[in-house]
Design an enzyme around this catalytic site. Structure first.
Site, PDB file in Angstrom:
ATOM      1  CB  ALA A 110      -0.608   0.006   1.231  1.00  0.00           C
ATOM      2  CE  LYS A 111       5.337   4.769   0.351  1.00  0.00           C
ATOM      3  NZ  LYS A 111       5.765   4.531   0.490  1.00  0.00           N
ATOM      4  N   GLY A 112       0.563   5.424   0.459  1.00  0.00           N
ATOM      5  CA  GLY A 112      -0.339   6.596   1.032  1.00  0.00           C
ATOM      6  C   GLY A 112       0.447   8.284   0.688  1.00  0.00           C
TER       7      GLY A 112
END
Ligand code: NAD
Length: 423
Positions: A110-112
């Site tokens: 994931a990445k945000g």
């Protein structure tokens, strides 16, 4: 190597896709599985209303991309920077999937991020942004769902606010919802140093392969932040000769090697720009330093440093990628042509996510390990992963980067087939 053609060399998403494409083709991935893994599982955009200290209402844009949940909850940092884009989040989320699979830990990627300039925001503004961003995403975060961590522009304090906000929403203290927290509230010993330590471990493995001794090995490190300064310190202590250094203000090269404790004191205690270090060395730009003579070059700052246009200027045997995406996909052919032994980012800088995994395990078990245990387990995992990638490359006649991707994609595809598609 199969060919690929990203339109824009400097678009990190296109570089990530290009490499996935090459590896997937080499693996002969079936069409459906290929399509499943090529796209993210979910992309969330949130608009974050925040009252600034001035009383003005501002709306910030935030993203969270879940690339894969096939092998476990998804894991990846939260970045605060003015140039955060959805494309960048997509690229970094997919690379997290492959990174976790390369080191064989039970996470997806994931990445945000939030589009903002943290240097222009007060502590209270940052806290309000973080809490509202977390509140908007609280149903998607969780120790069994998505476990964020710090990235560029975020730190332990921001992780503490994420943990507190999430805990308030679910009505129980949940330390395992983030990693990279302060040790006093469920963080792991050794996490702060883990990525830099990982670089030392994989470089040690490469030395054995090349029959080199540490004290005969010249190292250049671009970036003197969390990753670069720890790598420089540990490698200097281990006997390597650190001949090149750089930070955002510029670079320095000194064939006889730097006294790293003195440089660290200069940058961190005296708070002076690295290129003005009084202990000697020729000054140059931060990028130029990468092209000086060395045995190991470690880009540990920002992406897109080694490109199709400059790759032929490298004068090193080993390129160990501390940063995420420091070489473009177009540069890969040049690296191959020059016979440079590449330790690709998804292997080289995986020390951080590996100790994040240890942190998550410790939080869930409520039992914390000694730092020596953390470091020992990290060594075991990175050494095994290095061997896996290098022997995969040799057996399949591909370079280390494509080997790492193939190994990772194959591991995800295997579990995907076991789980099947829920309909
Ligand atoms: P950081 O913010 O602590 O340090 C960044 C360093 O790079 C600083 O010394 C800064 O001066 C320098 N820098 C910035 N722009 C530069 C430029 N244009 N040229 C040269 N130097 C420049 O960041 P960090 O945590 O050390 O992360 C560095 C890289 O490693 C990033 O790509 C990050 O995604 C990656 N990474 C970090 C971790 C981690 O655990 N921190 C884990 C995996 C990958």
């Amino acid at each position: 190597m199969a060919s690929f053609s990203p339109h824009n060399e400097l678009n990190v998403y296109e570089s990530a896709e290009a490499r996935f494409e090459v590896a997937a083709k080499k693996l002969g991935l079936e069409d459906g599985v290929y399509r499943f893994m090529r796209y993210p599982n979910k992309e969330i955009t949130v608009y974050i209303p925040v009252e600034l200290d001035s009383g003005q209402l501002e709306v910030f844009i935030g993203y969270r991309v879940h690339h894969s949940l096939v092998r476990g909850p998804c894991k990846g940092g939260i970045r605060y920077a003015p140039d955060v884009t959805l494309d960048e989040m997509r690229a970094l989320a997919s690379e997290m999937t492959w990174k976790c699979a390369v080191v064989n830990i039970p996470f997806g990627g994931a990445k945000g991020g939030v589009v903002c300039d943290p240097s222009k925001l007060s502590r209270y503004e940052l806290e309000r942004i973080t809490r509202r961003y977390t509140a908007e995403l609280s149903e998607w975060f969780g120790p069994e769902r998505d476990v964020p961590a710090p990235d560029l522009g975020t730190n332990q304090q921001i992780m503490a606010w994420v943990m507190d906000t999430y805990s308030m929403h679910v009505r129980r203290t949940t330390t395992g919802v983030v990693t990279g927290k302060p040790v006093e509230m469920g963080g792991s010993l050794g996490r702060q140093q883990a990525t830099g330590r990982g670089l030392l471990l994989v470089c040690d493995k490469a030395l054995v392969k090349f029959g080199l001794k540490r004290d005969q090995t010249r190292v250049i490190i671009q970036g003197f932040g969390n990753v670069g300064s720890v790598a420089a310190t540990l490698m200097h202590q281990a006997g390597y000769r650190i001949v090149g250094l750089a930070d955002i203000y510029g670079g320095l090269y000194n064939e006889s090697g730097f006294d790293i404790p003195k440089v660290t004191d200069w940058v961190y205690r005296q708070r002076k720009p690295l290129p003005e270090f009084s202990g000697g060395g020729a000054r140059m730009t931060a990028q130029e330093v990468l092209f000086q003579p060395a045995d190991i070059v470690i880009p540990a700052a920002v992406e897109n440093q080694i490109t199709r246009d400059n790759v032929q200027r490298l004068q090193t045997r080993i390129l160990c990628e501390g940063a995420n995406g420091p070489s473009t996909a177009y540069a890969d052919e040049g690296l191959d042509r020059k016979g440079i032994f590449v330790i690709p980012d998804i292997l080289a800088n995986a020390g951080g996510v590996t100790v994040s995994y240890f942190e998550w395990v410790q939080d869930r078990g409520g039992f914390f390990w000694r730092e020596s245990e953390v470091n020992e387990r990290l060594k075991e995992i990175l050494e095994r992963s290095f061997d896996d990638v290098v022997s995969y490359a040799e057996t399949n006649g591909v370079n280390n980067r494509i080997a790492a991707y193939m190994l990772a994609i194959d591991r995800v595809a295997f579990v995907l087939k076991l789980r099947g598609i829920y309909a």
